[in-house]
Design a protein around this motif. Structure first.
Motif, PDB file in Angstrom:
ATOM      1  N   ALA A  25       0.820  -1.218   0.000  1.00  0.00           N
ATOM      2  CA  ALA A  25       0.000   0.000   0.000  1.00  0.00           C
ATOM      3  C   ALA A  25       0.851   1.264   0.000  1.00  0.00           C
ATOM      4  CB  ALA A  25      -0.926  -0.003   1.214  1.00  0.00           C
ATOM      5  N   GLY A  26       2.178   1.108   0.076  1.00  0.00           N
ATOM      6  CA  GLY A  26       3.069   2.262   0.069  1.00  0.00           C
ATOM      7  C   GLY A  26       3.258   2.909   1.416  1.00  0.00           C
ATOM      8  N   TRP A  27       2.880   2.191   2.477  1.00  0.00           N
ATOM      9  CA  TRP A  27       2.983   2.765   3.818  1.00  0.00           C
ATOM     10  C   TRP A  27       4.315   2.434   4.487  1.00  0.00           C
ATOM     11  CZ3 TRP A  27      -2.460   0.552   5.341  1.00  0.00           C
ATOM     12  CH2 TRP A  27      -3.442   1.259   4.641  1.00  0.00           C
ATOM     13  N   VAL A  28       5.116   1.589   3.852  1.00  0.00           N
ATOM     14  CA  VAL A  28       6.411   1.207   4.413  1.00  0.00           C
ATOM     15  C   VAL A  28       7.501   1.659   3.450  1.00  0.00           C
ATOM     16  CG1 VAL A  28       7.902  -0.724   5.060  1.00  0.00           C
ATOM     17  CG2 VAL A  28       5.457  -0.770   5.646  1.00  0.00           C
ATOM     18  N   ASP A  29       8.377   2.528   3.934  1.00  0.00           N
ATOM     19  CA  ASP A  29       9.455   3.067   3.103  1.00  0.00           C
ATOM     20  C   ASP A  29      10.645   2.121   3.130  1.00  0.00           C
ATOM     21  OD1 ASP A  29      11.113   4.629   1.574  1.00  0.00           O
ATOM     22  OD2 ASP A  29      11.564   6.074   3.155  1.00  0.00           O
ATOM     23  N   ALA A  30      10.568   1.078   2.318  1.00  0.00           N
ATOM     24  CA  ALA A  30      11.632   0.075   2.266  1.00  0.00           C
ATOM     25  C   ALA A  30      11.492  -0.699   0.965  1.00  0.00           C
ATOM     26  CB  ALA A  30      11.535  -0.878   3.459  1.00  0.00           C
ATOM     27  N   SER A  31      12.594  -1.306   0.542  1.00  0.00           N
ATOM     28  CA  SER A  31      12.541  -2.162  -0.635  1.00  0.00           C
ATOM     29  C   SER A  31      11.940  -3.507  -0.241  1.00  0.00           C
ATOM     30  CB  SER A  31      13.944  -2.376  -1.207  1.00  0.00           C
ATOM     31  OG  SER A  31      14.728  -3.150  -0.305  1.00  0.00           O
ATOM     32  N   LEU A  32      11.523  -4.275  -1.227  1.00  0.00           N
ATOM     33  CA  LEU A  32      10.986  -5.598  -0.930  1.00  0.00           C
ATOM     34  C   LEU A  32      12.047  -6.470  -0.274  1.00  0.00           C
ATOM     35  CD1 LEU A  32       8.738  -7.687  -1.059  1.00  0.00           C
ATOM     36  CD2 LEU A  32       9.502  -8.268  -3.369  1.00  0.00           C
ATOM     37  N   ASP A  33      13.295  -6.368  -0.722  1.00  0.00           N
ATOM     38  CA  ASP A  33      14.374  -7.149  -0.102  1.00  0.00           C
ATOM     39  C   ASP A  33      14.512  -6.817   1.375  1.00  0.00           C
ATOM     40  OD1 ASP A  33      14.999  -8.537  -2.384  1.00  0.00           O
ATOM     41  OD2 ASP A  33      16.620  -7.190  -2.993  1.00  0.00           O
ATOM     42  N   GLU A  34      14.388  -5.532   1.716  1.00  0.00           N
ATOM     43  CA  GLU A  34      14.485  -5.128   3.121  1.00  0.00           C
ATOM     44  C   GLU A  34      13.322  -5.679   3.934  1.00  0.00           C
ATOM     45  OE1 GLU A  34      16.820  -0.842   2.891  1.00  0.00           O
ATOM     46  OE2 GLU A  34      14.693  -0.920   2.346  1.00  0.00           O
ATOM     47  N   VAL A  35      12.139  -5.662   3.337  1.00  0.00           N
ATOM     48  CA  VAL A  35      10.965  -6.211   4.013  1.00  0.00           C
ATOM     49  C   VAL A  35      11.143  -7.703   4.259  1.00  0.00           C
ATOM     50  CG1 VAL A  35       8.509  -6.754   3.722  1.00  0.00           C
ATOM     51  CG2 VAL A  35       9.350  -4.461   3.185  1.00  0.00           C
ATOM     52  N   VAL A  36      11.599  -8.405   3.235  1.00  0.00           N
ATOM     53  CA  VAL A  36      11.804  -9.849   3.360  1.00  0.00           C
ATOM     54  C   VAL A  36      12.870 -10.158   4.408  1.00  0.00           C
ATOM     55  CG1 VAL A  36      12.639 -11.918   2.166  1.00  0.00           C
ATOM     56  CG2 VAL A  36      10.998 -10.399   1.042  1.00  0.00           C
ATOM     57  N   ASP A  37      13.973  -9.405   4.397  1.00  0.00           N
ATOM     58  CA  ASP A  37      15.027  -9.622   5.390  1.00  0.00           C
ATOM     59  C   ASP A  37      14.501  -9.439   6.805  1.00  0.00           C
ATOM     60  OD1 ASP A  37      16.908 -10.186   3.466  1.00  0.00           O
ATOM     61  OD2 ASP A  37      17.782  -8.175   3.439  1.00  0.00           O
ATOM     62  N   GLU A  38      13.664  -8.421   6.997  1.00  0.00           N
ATOM     63  CA  GLU A  38      13.110  -8.176   8.337  1.00  0.00           C
ATOM     64  C   GLU A  38      12.193  -9.316   8.761  1.00  0.00           C
ATOM     65  OE1 GLU A  38      12.963  -6.528  11.879  1.00  0.00           O
ATOM     66  OE2 GLU A  38      14.180  -5.727  10.230  1.00  0.00           O
ATOM     67  N   LEU A  39      11.377  -9.801   7.836  1.00  0.00           N
ATOM     68  CA  LEU A  39      10.483 -10.906   8.161  1.00  0.00           C
ATOM     69  C   LEU A  39      11.269 -12.183   8.461  1.00  0.00           C
ATOM     70  CD1 LEU A  39       7.620 -10.227   5.595  1.00  0.00           C
ATOM     71  CD2 LEU A  39       7.446 -10.126   8.086  1.00  0.00           C
ATOM     72  N   VAL A  40      12.355 -12.395   7.758  1.00  0.00           N
ATOM     73  CA  VAL A  40      13.196 -13.556   8.053  1.00  0.00           C
ATOM     74  C   VAL A  40      13.770 -13.447   9.465  1.00  0.00           C
ATOM     75  CG1 VAL A  40      15.368 -14.706   7.481  1.00  0.00           C
ATOM     76  CG2 VAL A  40      13.755 -14.122   5.667  1.00  0.00           C
ATOM     77  N   ARG A  41      14.209 -12.247   9.852  1.00  0.00           N
ATOM     78  CA  ARG A  41      14.729 -12.057  11.215  1.00  0.00           C
ATOM     79  C   ARG A  41      13.646 -12.330  12.252  1.00  0.00           C
ATOM     80  NH1 ARG A  41      18.121  -8.067   8.696  1.00  0.00           N
ATOM     81  NH2 ARG A  41      16.465  -6.499   8.743  1.00  0.00           N
TER      82      ARG A  41
END
Length: 214
Positions: free
Chosen positions: A188-204
């Motif tokens: 929705a554009g509410w998170v200022d991050a790349s998809l890779d950054e989002v995925v890395d955070e979810l993996v953590r």
């Protein structure tokens, strides 16, 4: 001389009736993916608009579906099936890897399938929500399926001595909630991050919730 009559083959332009019907159905689903996932959205789409986008008639639509909700239902399941296939393939290809590396790759396979097409994210995390009790039940059923997959894999890791021995049901549910919320907000554009950054955070988050050892 009497000419023998040939039995009808049911083929037209080299295709059997079942093949033609499957192609029509897929054209409706392809058009729905575009309209629901990138265009006006499910709630703003009409049967007429879907038929126009698919290049088919309303008569053909009602031969395949009863309502637009039926189309959304099939599309939601299809997107989830694609992601599940990616996860199963990743699990098979990471056998023997260290626990943390294995499940990081598995989750990236899931995220890669869902995020491969931004329309899939919108269908999975936005358009399906709040449509009807039936759709809510379907959405929660698929969520429960993902939770069970994570729980089963965590318990397998416990048996291999790679993870702490505890009940992982709540951890799995918490992780799926994080996935749904963060990928929805990102799409929705509410998170200022790349998809890779989002995925890395979810993996953590996944590694932390499951308390991997080693």
């Amino acid at each position: 001389m009497t000419q023998r009559l040939r039995r009808p083959t049911g083929r037209y332009a080299g295709k059997a009736a079942d093949e033609r019907r499957a192609e029509r159905r897929q054209r409706f689903l392809d058009a729905a993916l575009e309209l629901f996932g990138a265009g006006p959205g499910y709630r703003a789409t009409t049967v007429a608009a879907l038929c126009e986008s698919a290049g088919l008639s309303t008569r053909q639509f009602y031969e395949e579906f009863r309502t637009l909700e039926d189309v959304l239902s099939v599309l939601h399941l299809q997107v989830n099936d694609w992601a599940e296939s990616a996860v199963v393939e990743a699990l098979a290809g990471t056998s023997g890897m260290p626990f943390a590396e294995r499940y990081a790759r598995v989750f990236r396979a899931y995220a890669g399938s869902i995020a491969e097409d931004s329309r899939r994210i919108r269908i999975t995390f936005t358009e399906i929500v709040g449509v009807s009790p039936r759709m809510d039940e379907q959405r929660l059923a698929r969520r429960a399926r993902w939770i069970e997959l994570i729980r089963a894999e965590a318990e397998a890791a416990v048996r291999r001595g790679e993870a702490a021995d505890r009940d992982y049901r709540l951890a799995a549910a918490a992780f799926i909630g994080s996935v749904n919320g963060l990928l929805h907000d990102w799409s929705a554009g509410w998170v200022d991050a790349s998809l890779d950054e989002v995925v890395d955070e979810l993996v953590r988050i996944l590694l932390g919730l499951l308390r991997f050892e080693g």
